[in-house]
Design an enzyme around this catalytic site. Structure first.
Site, PDB file in Angstrom:
ATOM      1  N   CYS A 154      36.588  38.712  51.727  1.00 12.64           N
ATOM      2  CA  CYS A 154      35.961  39.446  50.612  1.00 12.64           C
ATOM      3  C   CYS A 154      34.450  39.215  50.529  1.00 12.64           C
ATOM      4  CB  CYS A 154      36.606  39.064  49.288  1.00 12.64           C
ATOM      5  SG  CYS A 154      38.376  39.309  49.276  1.00 12.64           S
ATOM      6  N   HIS A 184      31.832  41.061  43.895  1.00 11.17           N
ATOM      7  CA  HIS A 184      33.141  41.367  44.451  1.00 11.17           C
ATOM      8  C   HIS A 184      34.131  41.598  43.309  1.00 11.17           C
ATOM      9  CE1 HIS A 184      36.805  41.369  46.563  1.00 11.17           C
ATOM     10  NE2 HIS A 184      37.166  40.155  46.196  1.00 11.17           N
ATOM     11  N   ASN A 197      41.350  45.057  44.056  1.00  6.86           N
ATOM     12  CA  ASN A 197      40.519  44.230  44.941  1.00  6.86           C
ATOM     13  C   ASN A 197      40.532  44.852  46.343  1.00  6.86           C
ATOM     14  OD1 ASN A 197      39.579  42.298  46.728  1.00  6.86           O
ATOM     15  ND2 ASN A 197      40.564  40.587  45.697  1.00  6.86           N
TER      16      ASN A 197
HETATM   17  O1  UT7 Z   1      39.609  38.404  46.837  1.00  6.92           O
HETATM   18  C1  UT7 Z   1      40.190  37.113  46.886  1.00  6.92           C
HETATM   19  C2  UT7 Z   1      39.894  36.488  45.626  1.00  6.92           C
HETATM   20  N1  UT7 Z   1      41.062  36.531  44.773  1.00  6.92           N
HETATM   21  C3  UT7 Z   1      40.896  36.296  43.480  1.00  6.92           C
HETATM   22  O2  UT7 Z   1      39.791  36.156  43.022  1.00  6.92           O
HETATM   23  C4  UT7 Z   1      42.130  36.141  42.600  1.00  6.92           C
HETATM   24  C5  UT7 Z   1      41.835  35.136  41.530  1.00  6.92           C
HETATM   25  N2  UT7 Z   1      42.964  34.888  40.674  1.00  6.92           N
HETATM   26  C6  UT7 Z   1      43.320  35.708  39.648  1.00  6.92           C
HETATM   27  O3  UT7 Z   1      42.722  36.745  39.461  1.00  6.92           O
HETATM   28  C7  UT7 Z   1      44.424  35.273  38.712  1.00  6.92           C
HETATM   29  O4  UT7 Z   1      44.740  33.913  38.960  1.00  6.92           O
HETATM   30  C8  UT7 Z   1      45.716  36.130  38.833  1.00  6.92           C
HETATM   31  C9  UT7 Z   1      45.466  37.499  38.288  1.00  6.92           C
HETATM   32  C10 UT7 Z   1      46.141  36.213  40.295  1.00  6.92           C
HETATM   33  C11 UT7 Z   1      46.850  35.498  38.013  1.00  6.92           C
HETATM   34  O5  UT7 Z   1      46.456  35.391  36.653  1.00  6.92           O
HETATM   35  P1  UT7 Z   1      46.705  34.020  35.858  1.00  6.92           P
HETATM   36  O6  UT7 Z   1      46.240  34.242  34.482  1.00  6.92           O
HETATM   37  O7  UT7 Z   1      46.024  32.933  36.653  1.00  6.92           O
HETATM   38  O8  UT7 Z   1      48.252  33.899  35.878  1.00  6.92           O
HETATM   39  P2  UT7 Z   1      49.167  32.736  36.486  1.00  6.92           P
HETATM   40  O9  UT7 Z   1      49.205  32.808  37.973  1.00  6.92           O
HETATM   41  O10 UT7 Z   1      48.801  31.422  35.852  1.00  6.92           O
HETATM   42  O11 UT7 Z   1      50.580  33.138  35.915  1.00  6.92           O
HETATM   43  C12 UT7 Z   1      50.863  33.080  34.501  1.00  6.92           C
HETATM   44  C13 UT7 Z   1      52.285  33.560  34.278  1.00  6.92           C
HETATM   45  C14 UT7 Z   1      53.302  32.859  35.163  1.00  6.92           C
HETATM   46  O12 UT7 Z   1      54.498  32.705  34.427  1.00  6.92           O
HETATM   47  P3  UT7 Z   1      54.836  31.301  33.722  1.00  6.92           P
HETATM   48  O13 UT7 Z   1      54.907  30.316  34.849  1.00  6.92           O
HETATM   49  O14 UT7 Z   1      53.723  31.039  32.759  1.00  6.92           O
HETATM   50  O15 UT7 Z   1      56.161  31.574  33.068  1.00  6.92           O
HETATM   51  C15 UT7 Z   1      53.544  33.819  36.292  1.00  6.92           C
HETATM   52  O16 UT7 Z   1      54.827  33.682  36.865  1.00  6.92           O
HETATM   53  O17 UT7 Z   1      52.382  34.943  34.622  1.00  6.92           O
HETATM   54  C16 UT7 Z   1      53.424  35.152  35.575  1.00  6.92           C
HETATM   55  N3  UT7 Z   1      53.031  36.240  36.455  1.00  6.92           N
HETATM   56  C17 UT7 Z   1      53.253  37.514  36.138  1.00  6.92           C
HETATM   57  N4  UT7 Z   1      53.827  38.107  35.082  1.00  6.92           N
HETATM   58  C18 UT7 Z   1      53.890  39.439  35.069  1.00  6.92           C
HETATM   59  C19 UT7 Z   1      52.391  36.165  37.647  1.00  6.92           C
HETATM   60  N5  UT7 Z   1      52.200  37.418  38.130  1.00  6.92           N
HETATM   61  C20 UT7 Z   1      52.713  38.259  37.211  1.00  6.92           C
HETATM   62  C21 UT7 Z   1      52.820  39.659  37.148  1.00  6.92           C
HETATM   63  N6  UT7 Z   1      53.408  40.202  36.042  1.00  6.92           N
HETATM   64  N7  UT7 Z   1      52.343  40.464  38.103  1.00  6.92           N
END
Ligand code: UT7
Length: 345
Positions: A128, A268, A298
């Site tokens: 990226c 990005h 993305n």
């Molecule tokens: O280009 C490469 C660079 N990439 C990035 O910059 C990505 C950076 N990361 C992010 O943007 C975020 O970390 C994400 C959008 C990927 C995830 O958001 P988050 O607020 O960090 O969520 P999380 O991974 O901590 O998940 C929170 C909860 C979890 O459930 P529990 O364990 O709290 O019960 C996940 O299982 O949300 C759940 N979850 C979802 N729920 C509904 C994870 N993905 C989803 C989903 N829909 N798609």
């Protein structure tokens, strides 16, 4: 005493000629996939995706479409915008993590399709951050006097490497291409500074584990999903929020500018919350931040040049404006370029 140590500490080389962006192009595939459509396949909701990432839809390539098909359209538009004939190009530099083939380079496919008959061509792998790395590389070639006209294209089709049953990754990515033509420009204009960084210890934060020489593709790697992108989302989020402001500040310092000088911040597009966090840190209103993550998700190496082309179409780029481009992603890699825009749109 070595020749180098004989220079006084204050020694600075003669001012080098500058490189500026003379033309921009972009392309995204026709098919848009909404959050609601993804929610039919995995357990998620439009509300969760939109509130956590800012993404509402993304573009997805057809099975018969490859990265070079997208890139070629973006390249032709950039060349037309710059009024540069492909035969005048010295180099085609393609930043991609999703080339048409493992090798040779996708840049060679573009060189041939464009008719860039006197150009060299190579791919650059910085995920990226690829377009920001590409701008810095092309600037060096032009500043040194080695080359005059360079086409830099960022393209990725990461949707081909997604596990569409993994809700933590399949909601995030889209396909696209963006291109820029770089030529020499007046002193004090064009790319004023670039900062490139990497931390390979973060290899597994976001990666594609199988299909290379370390872990070749086998029936087992396909079965276990190791031929698909894997990401530690929280880790990458923290890395981005911490490194992006620092690299912007460092690139501004090198150009002797301050955050209040920024006319447009082109980061990005991974997550709207990362963009908002960086803007808050510098006291920059979101009106001065380019956003396309809502419409394209993305798009990896393509996100920055797509945002530049769209900003040009929206007449948000004027001669003299200070534009800061920022990339971050797999590697881990990150980087920024400070540009004094050298043409009106
Ligand atoms: O280009 C490469 C660079 N990439 C990035 O910059 C990505 C950076 N990361 C992010 O943007 C975020 O970390 C994400 C959008 C990927 C995830 O958001 P988050 O607020 O960090 O969520 P999380 O991974 O901590 O998940 C929170 C909860 C979890 O459930 P529990 O364990 O709290 O019960 C996940 O299982 O949300 C759940 N979850 C979802 N729920 C509904 C994870 N993905 C989803 C989903 N829909 N798609």
């Amino acid at each position: 005493m070595s020749v180098l140590t004989e220079f006084p500490a204050t020694y600075s080389p003669l001012p080098l000629r500058h490189a500026g962006i003379a033309g921009l192009g972009m392309y995204v595939p026709e098919q848009a996939v909404t959050n609601a459509e993804i929610a039919k396949r995995v357990e998620t909701t439009d509300e969760w995706i939109a509130s956590r990432t800012g993404i509402r839809e993304r573009r997805v390539t057809r099975p018969d479409e490859a990265s070079s098909d997208l890139a070629l359209i973006a390249c032709r538009q950039a060349l037309e915008d710059a009024q540069v004939d492909p035969a005048e190009l010295d180099l085609v530099l393609c930043a991609t993590a999703t080339g048409d083939y493992v090798w040779p380079a996708t840049a060679c496919i573009l060189q041939d399709a464009l008719g860039a008959t006197k150009a060299g061509a190579f791919d650059l792998s910085a995920a990226c951050s690829g377009f920001c790395y590409g701008l810095a590389t092309a600037t060096g070639f032009i500043q040194s006097g080695m080359m005059e006209k360079i086409l830099v294209v960022g393209v990725d089709t990461l949707t081909k490497h997604l596990n569409w049953d993994d809700r933590s990754t399949c909601i995030l990515f889209g396909d696209g291409a963006g291109a820029a033509v770089l030529t020499p420009c007046a002193p004090d204009e064009g790319i004023l500074s670039s900062v490139l960084r990497a931390d390979g210890s973060g290899l597994k934060s976001v990666w594609l584990p199988a299909g290379g020489t370390r872990t070749p593709t086998t029936a087992e790697t396909l079965e276990s999903g190791r031929n698909c992108l894997q990401m530690q989302g929280k880790e990458v989020y923290k890395f981005a929020v911490e490194t992006v402001p620092d690299v912007i500040q460092e690139a501004l310092d090198k150009a002797c500018l301050k955050p209040s000088d920024i006319s447009l911040l082109v980061m990005h597009q991974a997550n709207i919350r990362i963009l908002e966090s960086a803007a808050r840190r510098f006291g920059i209103s979101m009106e001065r931040v380019a956003v396309n993550v809502d419409r394209y998700g993305n798009t990896s190496a393509a996100s920055v040049p797509i945002a530049l082309r769209e900003s040009a179409e929206q007449k948000r780029l004027k001669r003299g404006d200070i534009v800061v481009t920022v990339g971050f992603g797999a590697g881990l890699t990150w980087g920024a370029n400070v540009i004094r825009w050298n043409r009106d749109y």
